[in-house]
Write a protein that holds these residues in place. Sequence first.
Motif, PDB file in Angstrom:
ATOM      1  N   SER A 286     -57.315   8.870  23.725  1.00  0.00           N
ATOM      2  CA  SER A 286     -58.450   8.259  23.520  1.00  0.00           C
ATOM      3  C   SER A 286     -59.626   9.563  23.143  1.00  0.00           C
ATOM      4  O   SER A 286     -59.239  10.705  23.953  1.00  0.00           O
TER       5      SER A 286
ATOM      6  N   GLU B 124     -42.437   2.842  19.881  1.00  0.00           N
ATOM      7  CA  GLU B 124     -43.696   2.892  20.731  1.00  0.00           C
ATOM      8  C   GLU B 124     -43.689   4.089  21.617  1.00  0.00           C
ATOM      9  O   GLU B 124     -42.653   4.598  22.105  1.00  0.00           O
TER      10      GLU B 124
ATOM     11  N   ARG C  67     -42.131   6.480  13.194  1.00  0.00           N
ATOM     12  CA  ARG C  67     -42.942   5.147  12.908  1.00  0.00           C
ATOM     13  C   ARG C  67     -42.309   4.082  13.363  1.00  0.00           C
ATOM     14  O   ARG C  67     -41.049   3.974  13.177  1.00  0.00           O
TER      15      ARG C  67
ATOM     16  N   LYS D 132     -46.363  16.370  23.754  1.00  0.00           N
ATOM     17  CA  LYS D 132     -46.395  15.072  23.080  1.00  0.00           C
ATOM     18  C   LYS D 132     -45.698  15.025  21.537  1.00  0.00           C
ATOM     19  O   LYS D 132     -46.454  15.324  20.522  1.00  0.00           O
TER      20      LYS D 132
ATOM     21  N   GLY E   1     -48.520   9.124  16.459  1.00  0.00           N
ATOM     22  CA  GLY E   1     -47.771   8.077  17.141  1.00  0.00           C
ATOM     23  C   GLY E   1     -48.028   7.899  18.707  1.00  0.00           C
ATOM     24  O   GLY E   1     -48.142   6.996  19.168  1.00  0.00           O
ATOM     25  N   HIS E   2     -48.890   8.844  19.219  1.00  0.00           N
ATOM     26  CA  HIS E   2     -49.441   8.783  20.513  1.00  0.00           C
ATOM     27  C   HIS E   2     -51.151   8.166  20.383  1.00  0.00           C
ATOM     28  O   HIS E   2     -51.809   8.807  19.705  1.00  0.00           O
ATOM     29  N   ILE E   3     -51.146   7.325  21.127  1.00  0.00           N
ATOM     30  CA  ILE E   3     -52.479   6.703  21.053  1.00  0.00           C
ATOM     31  C   ILE E   3     -53.326   7.544  22.263  1.00  0.00           C
ATOM     32  O   ILE E   3     -53.003   7.624  23.167  1.00  0.00           O
TER      33      ILE E   3
ATOM     34  N   GLU F  15     -60.030   5.116  20.205  1.00  0.00           N
ATOM     35  CA  GLU F  15     -58.727   5.345  20.419  1.00  0.00           C
ATOM     36  C   GLU F  15     -58.139   6.111  18.950  1.00  0.00           C
ATOM     37  O   GLU F  15     -58.804   5.678  17.880  1.00  0.00           O
ATOM     38  N   VAL F  16     -57.456   7.148  18.871  1.00  0.00           N
ATOM     39  CA  VAL F  16     -56.906   7.433  17.752  1.00  0.00           C
ATOM     40  C   VAL F  16     -55.321   7.864  17.973  1.00  0.00           C
ATOM     41  O   VAL F  16     -55.014   7.894  19.010  1.00  0.00           O
ATOM     42  N   ASN F  17     -54.735   7.648  16.841  1.00  0.00           N
ATOM     43  CA  ASN F  17     -53.238   7.901  16.904  1.00  0.00           C
ATOM     44  C   ASN F  17     -52.751   9.463  16.455  1.00  0.00           C
ATOM     45  O   ASN F  17     -53.239   9.661  15.413  1.00  0.00           O
ATOM     46  N   ARG F  18     -52.479  10.044  17.566  1.00  0.00           N
ATOM     47  CA  ARG F  18     -51.957  11.454  17.353  1.00  0.00           C
ATOM     48  C   ARG F  18     -50.694  11.581  17.221  1.00  0.00           C
ATOM     49  O   ARG F  18     -50.006  11.661  18.106  1.00  0.00           O
TER      50      ARG F  18
END
Lengths: 143, 667, 327
Positions: free
Chosen positions: B622, C76, C73, C68, B618-620, B613-616
């Motif tokens: 895969s 969620e 920060r 997206k 704020g979006h996780i 997983e990476v955080n793009r």
Amino acid sequence: MSEQYEPNIVAFLCNWCSYAGADLAGTSRVHYTSNLNVIRVMCSGRVNPLFAVNALQQGADGVLVSGCHPGDCHYMEGNYYARRRFALMRELLEFIGVEPERFNMSWVSASEGAKWKDVVEEVVEKARKVGPFDQFRRNKINW
Amino acid sequence: MNNNKPKIGVYVCHCGVNIAKTVDIEAVRSYAESLPYVKVARNYSYMCSDPGQLLIKEDIAEEGLNRIVVASCSPRMHELTFRKTLAEGGLNPYYLEMANIREQCSWVHEDSEEATSKARKLVAAAVAKARLLEPLEEKEVEVEPATLIIGGGIAGIQAALDIAGAGFKVYVVEKTPSVGGKMSQLDKTFPTLDCSACILTPKMVDVASHPNIELLTYSQVEDVQGYVGNFEVKVRKKARYVDIDKCTGCGICAQECRLAGRIPSEYEAGIGKRGAIYLPFPQAVPAKFTIDPESCLYLTRGKCGKEPKCVEHCSLGAIDFEQQDEFVEFKVGAIIVATGYDVFDASRKPEYGYQDYDNVLTSLELERLVSASGPTGGEIVLGKGEEAFVPKEVAFIQCVGSRDASCGNEYCSRVCCMYTAKLAHLIKEKVPDSNVRVYYMDVRAFGKGFEEFYDRVRREGVRYIRGNPSEVFKRDGKLVVKAEDTLTAKPLEDEVDMVVLSVGLEPRKDTREIIDLLRLSQSSDRFYLEAHPKLAPVDTATDGVYLAGCAQGPKDIPDTVAQAKGAASSALILLASGKVNIQAQISVVNEATCRGCGYCVEICPYGAIEMGEVNRFGHIVSVAKVNEALCKGCGACVAGCFSGSIQQKSFKDRQILPQIAVLGVVK
Amino acid sequence: MVDLEKLRNAAKEIVSQDDVKYLIGWRDGTFGFRISPHFMESPEEADKLIFSPLCTNNLATYLTMAEKLPIPRGEEPDRRKVAVMVKGCDSRAVVQQLVEQGTNREEVYIIGCPCEGVVDIKKIEKKFPDVLESVEARWENGQIVLKLPGGEQSFPREEVLAQKCLTCRYPNPVLADTVLWDEVEVLGVEEYEDVKELEGMDSKERWAYWQDKISNCIRCYSCRNVCPMCYCEDCVLERLNPTWMFRSVNVAENTAYQLARAFHLAGRCIECGECERVCPVDIPLMKLNRKLYKEVQEDFQFEPGLDPESKPLQASYRPDDKEDFIL
């Protein structure tokens, strides 16, 4: 088409079998035509079928992809993926009107120097028969 | 940074006359000079020589070159050499690209013009790629200080003793109940006539007793995972139905077995018999009995009299019919394949009547017949009981299953000429009034002392008749060898008492399984393919896997031992250095464009890619992640990635596409 | 039978669920035979939903297109479900997306709409070229009824349905969380007649055919953008480094583009026909796709978009795959 037409073939060879087989042909001083030029990759599985499209676009009259015999792939499965991908690309190219003679795949092992010669001559001969590729050749080319 | 703008040096090698004879070197050099980004283009008679390499190093220093193209032989030959040159010159070794203008150009094209123009193209393609090369880093991984040896014949034994003697752990996996292999079946060895058992058995004992060696007999390698330095091995220890710890090898069970003397013994090449519970031969190591599950009455039918005799008579209670196959797993850094050979099955040459006539023997059967430990105690006697007789007229037929395309074996088995001479000598020694003749194609007595021995045997009265018999048939109770003496062009019908077929050596029937297990290849003779026939005869294409003995091709005992020592030394280099460099030309993921479809994960034959997983913003999301130690750099994932997000270092799309362009365009 | 009441009630209920972000359905368009996607966040918007023979759009495309936006920060990401209305073909797109992890099963709610076939908008616009007012349509007794400005007209399905619907073997959703009405009868049989016709030509004729079509391509990339399977963040076919093909519009580059696009869809195309529908220059793109679909079926006995657990065709192999073309 001039009488002097000599096809230009771009070939993609896996390092372990076909490239070694082509080297063996050299070591054994087997003579064959010089129309085919080789790009070495580690495995035929690395060869994106779009490379073939690109080669035709950029000046090749025919393409060859050669790998290890099924079951002998140095990386176990790469040639199986290549086979499936190229089966699809071959159908597609043929369907839009590219002569199937331009699009070749072979299995040549590291010990098949003589077969390599036969493959080269066959591929060149086939391309010679269908003449220069001009269907979607790019006009001006920069690299 | 200095490396940003490519400054390419092109070096065109004459290779003496090998390249220069057909390729106009100067034309290629001056053409190279005209190519974009090429700063220096030179030629030299032997680029791989010290002065040749020095040329590159000097230019790196003086001209500030940051990419090198060497147009010479195959990269399979000298890529490593020149990578080292670059490193010594202070350049990242992966800034090298080679143009193969020898094996795939000067050696295969006769016309100088054609060869020169092809060489130009190949150099241009190499330059086009070179300018886009990137520096790569070779990473190191630790090596597990242990070795797996598959096969417990003389090759495996020798390699095991050498490696164990150097202080490293060795696992020897032997398929049969005892180590020793084919050599243990031989009576004497040529040309010195040493007693085979006398020189072999001490080594067998050493293997069993060496503290660094773990002997796994009656076992098979089930699975091998991992990579050089870190192989994970799974071995199946087949059930012997005898508790090894309790068995003392007294042998009462074998005497009492209801099938005693009724099962053809593998060790005696079928001419002697054993029981269902057996020790392959008296000197077997370990000296523990094994029940053959295929013949044992209790195991095949569930019933053996009232109670199996072996159970009844084993006072130690070592017989255990409930025993199951066990699995052992361990890690090793290196693997030596010493699986040996199969003897050619003489029934595949039906014209020699092996299956039809009792007195047609294979050489291995004769070996057991003349052996003092064999079924006749070393007496050369054919037939049983009242029909028993001592053969006086003996014919050997050479090259049965060797040098014979009709049975698929074009190679020479290398040992038959000499073992025939040895067996002929032994027959003359034991039956002095016998007449021995050898039907041969050529006698190949190439080794140390071989020609002398062959001479000696001929002086002893063994006749050599040049000619390949066409048939063996029976006439009036006698065997007749039909042949032509090709030296005198005389057809012969030779009546004899015994025909010995000098059978050749063949690859093991389970060669394919080992190939799949270890990712090896076969050469055209179907034996395992070495990495290089001359310069890497014990290495294989799989790093960390080495070959020893007849698994690689037919060999006699000294050659086998020499190769075993070579394989041991190769393995020891790995183990002693404790570290191994892993592939640098591996796959790398562009996490910004990866769409996470997982095709590469499915494709990778090594399980080297998994989703992470990476955080793009704020979006996780895969994306694919490559395990660098597992990636072997085949690039199969690259061609399967629609978004071009996974690329193989040194074989990136952006490095290959310009090559295609050049080969398409340059005339 | 299509029941709009049922459709809207179901939509209201689904969109009211706490774990549903929004619902994608169809609504009347602004002119002629065009309809629009309807993104519905609250139950009040349900009345606009429709399902008619004009609902050609494959809404599964929107599942992968959701923008997206960066998340501040500490906040969620919204992992609630997106509900999507699907016809049979659309559902296969969702399945194939699941196979390729383009869509997450936990984040999608599939509303199945068994479908008797949708119109070929190009055919019908040719028939009624000047209709500007929004048109309604419905299925009735195997016929398609269009409510045109001059009154209702009825057409046999062969006359107005899209080619893909006439040969459709999967009119009912292959995967759905809820199916709105009874399944419809499978009427389509795929004979690949048009593909076979081309196959019957020689190379020169085939190339002449395609050259004629492909030379019209203006490289608007609509075919790619509308495709539910084309969801790379950054399409290689438009990328500059490395340059697989130039962006210039000419036969060479257009052909390379179309070959690459079709190849990328081999074993993935689920025959929704969207590419061909949106093509402004009428390139018969589905012929390329269906040619490969046919070969995949014949050579590899594989059909995409049916089983979410299947392995992707191009990421798998069988040791006995065909190799009659290998030297």
